[in-house]
Design an enzyme around this catalytic site. Structure first.
Site, PDB file in Angstrom:
ATOM      1  N   HIS A 175       0.848  -1.190   0.000  1.00 32.32           N
ATOM      2  CA  HIS A 175       0.000   0.000   0.000  1.00 32.32           C
ATOM      3  C   HIS A 175       0.888   1.247   0.000  1.00 32.32           C
ATOM      4  O   HIS A 175       2.095   1.168   0.234  1.00 32.32           O
ATOM      5  CB  HIS A 175      -0.958   0.005   1.209  1.00 32.32           C
ATOM      6  CG  HIS A 175      -0.286   0.041   2.537  1.00 32.32           C
ATOM      7  ND1 HIS A 175      -0.265  -1.024   3.416  1.00 32.32           N
ATOM      8  CD2 HIS A 175       0.401   1.025   3.164  1.00 32.32           C
ATOM      9  CE1 HIS A 175       0.399  -0.696   4.505  1.00 32.32           C
ATOM     10  NE2 HIS A 175       0.822   0.551   4.382  1.00 32.32           N
TER      11      HIS A 175
HETATM   12  P1  TYD Z   1      -2.615  -4.145   7.418  1.00 35.68           P
HETATM   13  O1  TYD Z   1      -2.730  -2.747   6.882  1.00 35.68           O
HETATM   14  O2  TYD Z   1      -3.185  -5.242   6.589  1.00 35.68           O
HETATM   15  O3  TYD Z   1      -1.099  -4.485   7.772  1.00 35.68           O
HETATM   16  P2  TYD Z   1       0.187  -4.470   6.808  1.00 35.68           P
HETATM   17  O4  TYD Z   1       0.437  -3.052   6.445  1.00 35.68           O
HETATM   18  O5  TYD Z   1       1.287  -4.995   7.623  1.00 35.68           O
HETATM   19  O6  TYD Z   1      -0.082  -5.364   5.638  1.00 35.68           O
HETATM   20  O7  TYD Z   1      -3.278  -4.160   8.859  1.00 35.68           O
HETATM   21  C1  TYD Z   1      -3.713  -5.365   9.475  1.00 35.68           C
HETATM   22  C2  TYD Z   1      -4.907  -5.027  10.356  1.00 35.68           C
HETATM   23  O8  TYD Z   1      -4.521  -4.175  11.420  1.00 35.68           O
HETATM   24  C3  TYD Z   1      -6.017  -4.351   9.590  1.00 35.68           C
HETATM   25  O9  TYD Z   1      -7.253  -4.897  10.038  1.00 35.68           O
HETATM   26  C4  TYD Z   1      -5.939  -2.914  10.045  1.00 35.68           C
HETATM   27  C5  TYD Z   1      -5.374  -3.034  11.451  1.00 35.68           C
HETATM   28  N1  TYD Z   1      -4.581  -1.880  11.877  1.00 35.68           N
HETATM   29  C6  TYD Z   1      -5.079  -1.052  12.870  1.00 35.68           C
HETATM   30  O10 TYD Z   1      -6.204  -1.232  13.372  1.00 35.68           O
HETATM   31  N2  TYD Z   1      -4.308  -0.021  13.311  1.00 35.68           N
HETATM   32  C7  TYD Z   1      -3.084   0.235  12.793  1.00 35.68           C
HETATM   33  O11 TYD Z   1      -2.396   1.187  13.240  1.00 35.68           O
HETATM   34  C8  TYD Z   1      -2.591  -0.610  11.730  1.00 35.68           C
HETATM   35  C9  TYD Z   1      -1.228  -0.360  11.111  1.00 35.68           C
HETATM   36  C10 TYD Z   1      -3.375  -1.658  11.313  1.00 35.68           C
END
Ligand code: TYD
Length: 137
Positions: A51
């Site tokens: 992302h």
């Molecule tokens: P995700 O964005 O998929 O992680 P990565 O960037 O490592 O691929 O996030 C995983 C889950 O965590 C998703 O349900 C969103 C949640 N999340 C939060 O609630 N707060 C946060 O600060 C972050 C980074 C993720």
């Protein structure tokens, strides 16, 4: 690559171990509003991230173990290996990133300039390229 900067933070080693420090305004060029970290990635083929953020600034560390962060600005790609607890990569807005090659002990810690906001994410690569195109127009 424009938008990413690598560096090292201060370490205070002594007979009891190593103490690493990063302070807002000194080492971190933004006020830290959120800290999160990723650990327990057991499959080396796992890719996380994939992302970009519209506004968020981040500072990434692998405080234990090793992982790679692949950055992409729509024109070129660059891989930063985070393999020491004092090593960081600062990531500005508008940069695509993928985290991969986690070893089983890796803990990837991220300092962020803002609270979690799903509206700040661009999670599809084609949308990201269109976002960049729109930003240039
Ligand atoms: P995700 O964005 O998929 O992680 P990565 O960037 O490592 O691929 O996030 C995983 C889950 O965590 C998703 O349900 C969103 C949640 N999340 C939060 O609630 N707060 C946060 O600060 C972050 C980074 C993720």
């Amino acid at each position: 690559m424009d938008g990413i900067t690598t560096g090292r933070i201060r370490c205070y080693p002594d007979g009891r171990g190593n103490l690493f420090v990063a302070e807002s305004g000194k080492d971190v060029p933004f006020d830290v509003k959120r800290v999160y970290y990723i650990s327990g990635v057991t499959d080396r083929d796992t890719t996380r991230g994939s992302h970009a953020h519209k506004k968020l600034k981040q500072m990434m560390f692998c405080v234990g173990g090793v992982c790679d962060v692949i950055f992409d600005n729509g024109l070129s790609r660059e891989t930063v290996r985070l393999d020491a607890p004092d090593k960081y990569v600062l990531v500005g807005p508008g940069i695509w990133r993928e985290m991969t090659n986690f070893d089983s002990t890796a803990t990837l810690m991220v300092l962020a300039s803002d609270l979690y906001d799903e509206c700040d994410y661009i999670r599809n690569y084609d949308d990201y390229l269109n976002y960049l195109k729109g930003a240039l127009e």
